[in-house]
Enzyme design. Sequence first.
Site, PDB file in Angstrom:
ATOM      1  N   CYS A   1      -1.838   9.081   3.612  1.00 24.54           N
ATOM      2  CA  CYS A   1      -1.789   8.589   2.382  1.00 24.54           C
ATOM      3  C   CYS A   1      -3.161   9.010   1.503  1.00 24.54           C
ATOM      4  O   CYS A   1      -2.982   9.306   0.304  1.00 24.54           O
ATOM      5  CB  CYS A   1      -1.307   7.351   1.981  1.00 24.54           C
TER       6      CYS A   1
ATOM      7  N   GLU B   1       0.808  -1.215  -0.023  1.00 24.39           N
ATOM      8  CA  GLU B   1      -0.066  -0.086  -0.174  1.00 24.39           C
ATOM      9  C   GLU B   1       0.805   1.149  -0.139  1.00 24.39           C
ATOM     10  O   GLU B   1       1.652   1.573   1.063  1.00 24.39           O
ATOM     11  CB  GLU B   1      -0.956  -0.142   1.180  1.00 24.39           C
TER      12      GLU B   1
END
Length: 470
Positions: free
Chosen positions: A276, A241
């Site tokens: 993020c 990720e």
Amino acid sequence: MLGNQPTDGSLPVHNPGNGALLGEMPVLTEEQARQAVEAAQRGRRAMAATPAHERARMLNAVADGIERRAAELAVTLAAENGKPIRQTREEVAAAIRIFRGFAGEATRIFGRQIPLDTVPGLERHLAVTVREPLGVVAAIVPFNYPVELYAHKAAAALAAGNAVLVKPPEKCPLTLMEIAGIVTEAGVPAEAHRLVPGGPKLARFLASTPGVQMISLTGSTAAGRALSELAAGTLKRTHLELGGNDALIVCADADVERAAEAVVLGRLARGNGQICCAVKRIYAEDGVYDAFAQALEARARELLLGDQLDEATDVGPLITEPAAIAVAEAVDAAVRGGAKPVVGGPRDGAFVPPTVLVDVSPEEEAVAEEIFGPVAPLLRVGDPLEAVELANASPYGLQAAIWTRDVQRAFGLASRLEVGGVVINGSTALRAENLPFGGPKLTGGAREGLHDTLLEMTEQKTIIVMDALS
């Protein structure tokens, strides 16, 4: 109030200027890391032999232990990480839910029965699949949400019957050290769950050593590429990720006040902008651009920058002063390129004031690459399709958001966006543990969540019984 004062005379507030906190804990040598991997082989066998109901009991016991110490852990996390205390309480609460969620998933690792009568000559045979643990999972945890993201990786690995080696973030390892003790108290075998502190060198070792079957990384795209190349040497599984540059699109029919609030809560006042999936780019249609910019400016001015342990604080210090310098330099570069700061101010050590930039050019670095801090760049577009085109031009594909009152427009634009998740009339900074989280392109391609990670952390085996139906 700016500064890093002690809160009660015993626990120092996170001092971002000091950089990494590795001096607070031992750092493994390569030989010690090798020994940890060897011990994990015993741990993987112990966990694989542990019944699902017992693994579920262990994970629930971990959740209970974290819950009992939730207030203390939230303070420790805020002190070492810099996030406001209200947000670290939410993070610890999320970790508790994740451990409980994976406790349930441990009892629901299902296989399949596959009919063989679809193949001539195999009608009397029986085929089933079972899911078995991978072995040893190396979990590399980032600094921004260390407790929550640790839970997503470690709880999943243990639920699946694996051993897990956890590399905590160098800059804020202390809360995970406390939680590691809770895991031991819950009865998880010591060789099946161990913190392995270190920096990039240790991560490279874990990615290249044959004794690790999977690397689970939340981090930068550069780190993901490097570890993937090393993992390829042993063909180990990678679960990545990585970076994001999430776009929020404000259509002409949007509720601009609520959309502005979504940017504030999803970028400026959440995780100090170090998320993020935070809103990184805002594309507003020409017809509502000015009204939206004014609403965003007004809400951003209300945010309080200061001591992260103060209940009133909305935005605390970034993880290190160099991180804050990088954010300030990105803002300065955007201003030189023609952007106008309507909210913001000079950096003060590791503190970066919430900043709103208007009239930003699509070619600016502030738009092309994510700024990891409390900065909201606003761009003008002629229509939503132009916004989608600009959003898709990014090499990243984590999440996006669309603000509109038209449901057909919402689904039409969502289908065109090249991302892993689209939020309608909300912020991109949305992550629920039971939803798949991740995205295509340089975001890594993996999906993390209660119903997805466990499949990644198990192997599928087919068992065929010949003439079982004779």
